[in-house]
Design an enzyme around this catalytic site. Structure first.
Site, short mmCIF file in Angstrom:
data_model
loop_
_atom_site.label_atom_id
_atom_site.label_comp_id
_atom_site.label_asym_id
_atom_site.label_seq_id
_atom_site.Cartn_x
_atom_site.Cartn_y
_atom_site.Cartn_z
N ARG A 101 0.86 -1.18 0.00
CA ARG A 101 0.00 0.00 0.00
C ARG A 101 0.91 1.23 0.00
O ARG A 101 1.22 1.80 1.05
CB ARG A 101 -0.92 0.00 1.23
CG ARG A 101 -1.87 -1.21 1.26
CD ARG A 101 -2.75 -1.21 2.49
NE ARG A 101 -3.59 -2.40 2.54
CZ ARG A 101 -4.39 -2.72 3.57
NH1 ARG A 101 -4.44 -1.90 4.62
NH2 ARG A 101 -5.11 -3.82 3.54
N ASP A 236 -14.45 -3.37 13.74
CA ASP A 236 -13.03 -3.54 14.04
C ASP A 236 -12.86 -4.11 15.44
O ASP A 236 -13.57 -3.72 16.38
CB ASP A 236 -12.30 -2.20 14.00
CG ASP A 236 -12.16 -1.64 12.59
OD1 ASP A 236 -12.37 -2.39 11.62
OD2 ASP A 236 -11.84 -0.44 12.47
N GLU A 249 -5.85 -1.37 16.60
CA GLU A 249 -6.71 -2.22 15.76
C GLU A 249 -5.97 -3.49 15.35
O GLU A 249 -4.89 -3.43 14.77
CB GLU A 249 -7.13 -1.46 14.51
CG GLU A 249 -8.02 -2.27 13.57
CD GLU A 249 -8.23 -1.60 12.22
OE1 GLU A 249 -8.28 -2.33 11.21
OE2 GLU A 249 -8.31 -0.36 12.18
N SER A 252 -10.05 -5.87 10.96
CA SER A 252 -11.22 -5.27 10.33
C SER A 252 -11.97 -6.41 9.66
O SER A 252 -11.37 -7.21 8.93
CB SER A 252 -10.81 -4.22 9.31
OG SER A 252 -11.94 -3.68 8.66
#
Length: 335
Positions: A101, A236, A249, A252
């Site tokens: 990413r 989440d 986190e 997800s």
């Protein structure tokens, strides 16, 4: 000595990953499968994330210069694979996903390299509800607690801290509870209070007109009204990370869109043109199974279990040399 320290970290990372994923596979009835690093552009299979991130792309000479893109995640690819493998309700798949990413911001918990356990499971139509989502979250959470306990047994200085139970709350309830705080501040407040939280209903606009966080229109169902009276069948898993003093986190996930939710969410996001793409056409034609799935961050889980301050301590990525030097001065060893 520095090399041996890094080697010991690598051994611990492997232990965390192996321990957690074996428990997860057992609890969710998941079969490990192979998965792609790249998919063809224009099929709708790549995950659009928030809809603005650019994938790494390149032409393929042997395919007449057709463009391929490096995956962001496998959210939609997995659902097609469930169909191809003729999976039945209650059966699922899990894969060791590697992604790039390039638009990701560098932080202590983000890099351009993403490694996660991507999983997907066929469900019955009547299981598209909040109750089943909760059941699935509890199985994942118990897998995390099991792994954390095993880590403590092997490394007694890494004390297990996850609470016995995970707290469920909708993003709208969270807004009402802390109306003066930003979305991230609300996450910090609720997670610090309870230790572990599943925050559900992420993607659609709340009563203040703003979504808690961004979600693409075509995988998680964030618009269907659930039995608690709020929008969304996704969310989440957040845990309180005392090393970073922040909500953290780990996953997800969610029940995926059916054709009604897909059409509605594409209208909300003004991207109805996607209905002509391969994946979207299959879903709108009822050719794909109903499913639940998500991604669980491998580096995130390792960071949490091994009490690390920086994601570079548990994964190999690209970092600026001056950043690596400054981290070393703080006693943080980058792999």
């Amino acid at each position: 000595m520095e090399g041996r320290k890094l080697l010991n970290t690598e051994v611990a990372i492997s232990f965390v990953k192996d321990t957690f994923v074996q428990e997860l596979k057992k609890r969710l009835n998941l079969i490990p499968i192979s998965s792609p690093l790249v998919v063809l552009d224009g099929t709708g299979l790549n995950d659009d994330l928030n809809g603005i991130e650019r994938p790494v792309s390149f032409p393929i000479k042997s395919l007449n210069e057709k463009k391929a893109v490096v995956v962001h995640s496998l959210a939609k690819w997995k659902r097609v694979r469930l169909k191809e493998l003729e999976m039945l309700p209650g059966e699922g798949i899990i894969t060791d996903m590697k992604a790039l990413r390039p638009d990701e911001d560098y932080t202590p918990i983000h890099s351009i390299y993403v490694d996660q356990w991507d999983w997907e499971k066929v469900i019955a139509k009547e299981q598209r509800n909040l109750s089943f989502l909760r059941e699935t979250v509890l199985e994942i959470y118990q897998s995390l607690r099991f792994a954390e306990t095993e880590v403590e047994k092997r490394y007694p200085h890494l004390q297990a801290i996850l609470p016995e139970n995970i707290t469920f709350i909708s993003s709208e309830e969270l807004l009402q509870k802390y109306p003066e705080l930003s979305a991230k501040e609300r996450e910090n407040a609720i997670t610090k209070a309870y230790g572990a939280v599943f925050l559900y209903g992420i993607g659609g606009a709340l009563s203040n007109g703003v979504a808690h966080d961004g979600r693409a229109a075509d995988y998680d169902d964030w618009s269907t009204v659930n039995e608690a009276g709020y929008h969304g069948l996704n969310g989440d898993i957040l845990v309180w990370n005392p090393v970073l003093n922040a909500a953290f986190e780990l996953s997800s996930m969610g029940i995926r869109v059916d054709k009604k939710a897909l059409s509605h969410q594409m209208e909300i996001r003004n991207c109805t043109e996607k209905s002509k793409l391969t994946f979207h056409t299959m879903l709108l034609n009822d050719e794909l199974p109903q499913s639940i799935g998500g991604g669980i961050g491998q580096s995130r889980v390792c960071m949490f279990m091994l009490k690390k301050k920086h994601i570079g301590e548990v994964q190999v990525s690209i970092w600026e040399e001056d950043k690596k030097q400054s981290l070393r001065q703080e006693g943080i060893d980058i792999l």
